[in-house]
Enzyme design. Structure first.
Site, PDB file in Angstrom:
ATOM      1  N   LYS A  19      14.460 -13.768 -10.399  1.00 24.51           N
ATOM      2  CA  LYS A  19      13.488 -12.725 -10.076  1.00 24.51           C
ATOM      3  C   LYS A  19      13.969 -11.368 -10.563  1.00 24.51           C
ATOM      4  O   LYS A  19      15.170 -11.086 -10.608  1.00 24.51           O
ATOM      5  CB  LYS A  19      13.221 -12.674  -8.573  1.00 24.51           C
ATOM      6  CG  LYS A  19      14.435 -12.396  -7.712  1.00 24.51           C
ATOM      7  CD  LYS A  19      14.064 -12.353  -6.222  1.00 24.51           C
ATOM      8  CE  LYS A  19      15.304 -12.173  -5.363  1.00 24.51           C
ATOM      9  NZ  LYS A  19      14.982 -12.006  -3.933  1.00 24.51           N
ATOM     10  N   ASP A  50       0.584  -9.691  -1.940  1.00 25.33           N
ATOM     11  CA  ASP A  50       1.119 -10.853  -2.647  1.00 25.33           C
ATOM     12  C   ASP A  50       0.158 -11.324  -3.730  1.00 25.33           C
ATOM     13  O   ASP A  50      -1.061 -11.330  -3.525  1.00 25.33           O
ATOM     14  CB  ASP A  50       1.322 -11.984  -1.624  1.00 25.33           C
ATOM     15  CG  ASP A  50       2.380 -12.966  -2.057  1.00 25.33           C
ATOM     16  OD1 ASP A  50       3.035 -12.717  -3.083  1.00 25.33           O
ATOM     17  OD2 ASP A  50       2.550 -13.979  -1.371  1.00 25.33           O
ATOM     18  N   GLN A  65       1.919  -9.167   3.179  1.00 24.82           N
ATOM     19  CA  GLN A  65       2.407  -8.906   1.828  1.00 24.82           C
ATOM     20  C   GLN A  65       1.258  -8.534   0.893  1.00 24.82           C
ATOM     21  O   GLN A  65       0.149  -9.068   1.028  1.00 24.82           O
ATOM     22  CB  GLN A  65       3.095 -10.150   1.258  1.00 24.82           C
ATOM     23  CG  GLN A  65       4.374 -10.553   1.961  1.00 24.82           C
ATOM     24  CD  GLN A  65       4.961 -11.811   1.348  1.00 24.82           C
ATOM     25  OE1 GLN A  65       4.289 -12.823   1.229  1.00 24.82           O
ATOM     26  NE2 GLN A  65       6.214 -11.744   0.949  1.00 24.82           N
ATOM     27  N   ARG A 120       7.676 -15.116  10.043  1.00 25.96           N
ATOM     28  CA  ARG A 120       9.023 -15.698   9.893  1.00 25.96           C
ATOM     29  C   ARG A 120       9.789 -15.455  11.183  1.00 25.96           C
ATOM     30  O   ARG A 120       9.785 -14.346  11.720  1.00 25.96           O
ATOM     31  CB  ARG A 120       9.758 -15.070   8.698  1.00 25.96           C
ATOM     32  CG  ARG A 120       9.091 -15.402   7.376  1.00 25.96           C
ATOM     33  CD  ARG A 120       9.817 -14.838   6.176  1.00 25.96           C
ATOM     34  NE  ARG A 120       9.029 -15.042   4.971  1.00 25.96           N
ATOM     35  CZ  ARG A 120       9.314 -14.532   3.779  1.00 25.96           C
ATOM     36  NH1 ARG A 120      10.391 -13.774   3.632  1.00 25.96           N
ATOM     37  NH2 ARG A 120       8.542 -14.771   2.735  1.00 25.96           N
ATOM     38  N   HIS A 150      -0.091 -14.282  -7.235  1.00 25.95           N
ATOM     39  CA  HIS A 150       0.517 -15.319  -8.064  1.00 25.95           C
ATOM     40  C   HIS A 150      -0.294 -15.436  -9.342  1.00 25.95           C
ATOM     41  O   HIS A 150      -1.522 -15.567  -9.298  1.00 25.95           O
ATOM     42  CB  HIS A 150       0.571 -16.643  -7.315  1.00 25.95           C
ATOM     43  CG  HIS A 150       1.446 -16.564  -6.104  1.00 25.95           C
ATOM     44  ND1 HIS A 150       0.960 -16.213  -4.865  1.00 25.95           N
ATOM     45  CD2 HIS A 150       2.785 -16.735  -5.962  1.00 25.95           C
ATOM     46  CE1 HIS A 150       1.957 -16.187  -3.998  1.00 25.95           C
ATOM     47  NE2 HIS A 150       3.076 -16.490  -4.630  1.00 25.95           N
ATOM     48  N   CYS A 166       2.562 -18.630  -1.273  1.00 26.09           N
ATOM     49  CA  CYS A 166       2.504 -19.295  -2.574  1.00 26.09           C
ATOM     50  C   CYS A 166       1.930 -20.721  -2.545  1.00 26.09           C
ATOM     51  O   CYS A 166       1.096 -21.048  -3.392  1.00 26.09           O
ATOM     52  CB  CYS A 166       3.859 -19.251  -3.269  1.00 26.09           C
ATOM     53  SG  CYS A 166       5.296 -19.267  -2.214  1.00 26.09           S
ATOM     54  N   HIS A 210       5.361 -15.257  -9.190  1.00 29.85           N
ATOM     55  CA  HIS A 210       5.217 -14.692  -7.846  1.00 29.85           C
ATOM     56  C   HIS A 210       5.496 -13.190  -7.957  1.00 29.85           C
ATOM     57  O   HIS A 210       6.531 -12.803  -8.505  1.00 29.85           O
ATOM     58  CB  HIS A 210       6.243 -15.286  -6.877  1.00 29.85           C
ATOM     59  CG  HIS A 210       6.266 -16.776  -6.817  1.00 29.85           C
ATOM     60  ND1 HIS A 210       5.948 -17.481  -5.682  1.00 29.85           N
ATOM     61  CD2 HIS A 210       6.592 -17.722  -7.750  1.00 29.85           C
ATOM     62  CE1 HIS A 210       6.089 -18.776  -5.906  1.00 29.85           C
ATOM     63  NE2 HIS A 210       6.481 -18.941  -7.164  1.00 29.85           N
TER      64      HIS A 210
END
Length: 663
Positions: A490, A404, A402, A384, A406, A355, A536
């Site tokens: 979320k 992912d 991901q 991570r 945004h 992000c 997100h």
């Protein structure tokens, strides 16, 4: 007198000292027997705990399965701890929570770590404690008295924890039995009224593992005993059957049999994808690209390593620092003793999420209100530093990718964008044959942002799901207080797999915090600077985990469009080799991923081998098929063999091998 209001609106006036059990008995003997706990002003409490003032009361029975399971599993954990200390004097107790399907307790054994050979004896002792039907009595202790008690009894772990609890916090213990010799544990509760309220035939101890005290590998190693606990024997047996089926479907086992991937210590927590496994990845990636192109997303790519100051500004450094892989500048040591880190080193970190980098792309150039919504998508590789003990095959890794994205949008666009995402997620999950439930995770105790912003964000997500027609019992709509991210509430999508397990995968979060912290803005219709709202979102969650879920959901028998090898042409005799190559060439020209098996092996051996590898279509050819231009088609999971002309087989397989149409 206290006024106790029941769910039907009726009010009962009771004297101080009255318990929910007393009210259940006053209503009727059936309810007195069925009631196991109570919700008092919404808080789950012991049924024997006296009221402390005017209250709203809802009695809990075993029909309230969620609450009932949490209670019995908590009780099983305490009974386990008491049994262990009875059998192994000198063992120290630590923590013992309930879990999604059972319970565990961590112990510091006096002499040796526990092993699975100890479990039958511990189970037998637990059943003795259940049969004794010891009352579970809640007591409030002073902090000093409780610490002194633990220290006197040599319970150093409990004493340490009690010392760290805030001054003035009410410390509660539960006594199993009566008198000074009764077994004692520090616990918030609640519990059932006595040990005999759990079913002695509805639990099973399952395994033993190591666990560090408070999850820190710098601390003492403990023995953790796991168990599964249920309301009755039938539920236990159903669960054990599911576990057996889950073991057959284990993605690590199937991944090896199908030659998809492997894991090894040289890259602990990361995946080595084999050619067959990476075909699945590429098919999913291509599928998702078609989906996001159709939905108006723009794909980007961002750096793996970013300056720590960026993570400080975003807030992730303070929240996720211990889970980030950090890279310092290195300065040569003048005494040739190796590199050292200088005091003024510029710290960098592998990105744990995408992000902040997407905000930096948004900030390039001036954005107008006409440019919004701007939907940035990335197949973003993240790292991570998960604890060793938490890693699990593809399901939890240290390096993951991901799907992912945004969405930067105006305030007036939020509900419409979230609603569109709900429809996109619904279409994709249905393509994979999943049913799902949707949950709204609300503000956590520790969070960034104003209460007004949290109110708006939660209401926007709620409104979007309602407008999408998904906030219904059919979709398992539920709100989860305190489970949002530190910067945003979320929506969560929980998929249900073929054997009834749930997996939390997709999310969308409505974030006003990060655009503020990273100074993202656009020029509004009024000519002034405004903050965008940042949504997100992800649907697969991570490619690794989603592939693991798919393997287990389908027990390796993936939809044909996802299968690494969609067809194998196998020969019965070597005289058919040339024809087998022609068949394979025709299938390949039709877009089917095909291989030939021309080995000098018996056909039954080849059939078994390709069945284990979960190849969906096996085309068997011999001398007769070569002469007639036919094939014998065996499809995975079917005992029947179909004889057909080659062109007919190609047409049949082409339809199955095509990816879902996203239009």
């Amino acid at each position: 007198m206290f006024r106790i209001t029941l769910p039907d609106g009726s009010v009962r006036e009771v004297a101080p000292g009255t318990t929910p059990a007393d009210i259940a008995a006053a209503i009727g003997p059936g309810l007195a027997k069925a009631a196991i706990a109570a919700r008092v002003d919404g808080e789950l409490r012991d049924i024997m705990r006296p009221f402390e003032g005017d209250s709203q009361l809802a009695l809990v029975t075993s029909k309230d399965e969620k609450d009932a399971l949490e209670l019995v599993r908590h009780d099983y954990a305490h009974i386990l701890a008491e049994a262990v200390q009875s059998l192994f004097p000198g063992t120290q107790i630590t923590f013992g929570p309930s879990t999604d399907d059972g319970f565990y307790y961590d112990f510091a054994p006096k002499d040796r770590p526990f092993t699975e050979e100890d479990l039958p004896a511990i189970e037998a002792e637990m059943r003795k404690i259940i049969a004794a039907d010891q009352p579970l009595i809640r007591e409030v202790w002073s902090r000093a008295d409780l610490i002194a008690r633990w220290q006197t009894e040599g319970e150093s772990f409990k004493a340490e924890w009690a010392q760290e609890l805030p001054e003035g916090e009410e410390l509660t213990v539960y006594r199993a039995g009566k008198g000074e010799d009764a077994w004692l544990d520090m616990c918030r509760g609640p519990h059932l009224a006595s040990t005999g309220k759990v079913d002695p035939n509805a639990f099973k101890l399952t395994r033993v593992s190591g666990a560090y005290w408070r999850g820190d590998q710098k601390n003492a190693m403990l023995s953790r005993i796991y168990g599964t606990g249920w309301l009755n024997k039938k539920q236990l047996e159903e669960h054990l059957t599911r576990l057996e089926e889950a073991a057959k479907r284990d993605h690590r086992k199937l991944g090896q049999e199908m030659d998809l991937f492997h894991l090894q210590q040289e890259a602990h927590g990361s995946v080595f994808w084999h050619p067959q496994g990476f075909v699945i990845w590429r098919q999913l990636e291509a599928y998702m690209r078609r989906a996001i192109d159709d939905a108006g997303y723009l794909e980007v790519k961002t750096p793996q390593v970013m300056d720590a100051r960026q993570w400080e500004q975003s807030g992730h450094w303070g929240k996720y620092r211990e889970n980030m892989f950090v890279i310092p500048d290195e300065v040569p040591n003048t005494e040739d003793e190796g590199p050292i880190v200088s005091d003024d080193a510029q710290w960098m970190a592998l990105k744990p999420m995408n992000c902040p980098a997407h905000v930096l792309i948004f900030r390039q150039g001036i954005k107008s209100y006409r440019d919004l919504p701007l939907r940035l998508y990335e197949n973003g590789c993240c790292h991570r530093n998960e604890p060793h003990g938490a890693l699990h095959g593809l399901m939890r890794v240290r390096q993951f990718t991901q799907d992912d994205a945004h969405i930067f949008c105006r305030e007036d666009q939020i509900v419409e964008e979230v609603q569109a995402f709900c429809k996109l997620a619904d279409r994709i999950y249905r393509d994979f044959g999943f049913k799902y439930s949707i949950k709204l995770a609300l503000r956590p105790e520790k969070r960034f942002g104003s209460e007004a912003d949290w109110d708006k964000a939660e209401n926007e997500l709620r409104d979007a799901v309602v407008r999408a027609g998904l906030a219904t019992e059919e979709y398992g709509w539920e709100e989860l207080p305190g489970e949002g991210a530190f910067y945003a509430p979320k929506l969560e999508w929980h998929l249900t797999d073929a054997i009834g397990r749930t997996w939390q995968v997709g999310t969308i979060q409505s974030d006003r915090v990060l655009p503020e912290r990273l100074d993202a803005s656009y020029v509004g219709e009024d000519g002034e600077r405004h903050r965008p709202v940042m949504l997100h979102r992800a649907i697969f969650g991570s490619y690794e985990r989603f592939i693991g879920i798919l393997i287990e959901h389908f027990a390796g028998k993936l939809p044909v469009w996802l299968a690494p090898t969609q067809a194998v042409v196998a020969t019965i005799v070597s005289d058919a080799d040339d024809y087998a190559k022609q068949v394979a060439a025709k299938l390949q020209a039709a877009g089917i991923r095909v291989e030939t098996d021309l080995r000098n092996e018996k056909i039954n051996y080849k059939v078994r081998e390709h069945s284990v590898a979960k190849v969906p279509n096996l085309l068997v050819v011999g001398k007769r098929e070569a002469e007639e231009g036919t094939v014998a088609l065996r499809q995975l999971g079917s005992e029947r063999q179909q004889f057909m002309p080659l062109d007919e087989a190609v047409a049949l397989l082409t339809g199955d091998a095509t990816a879902p149409d996203l239009k």
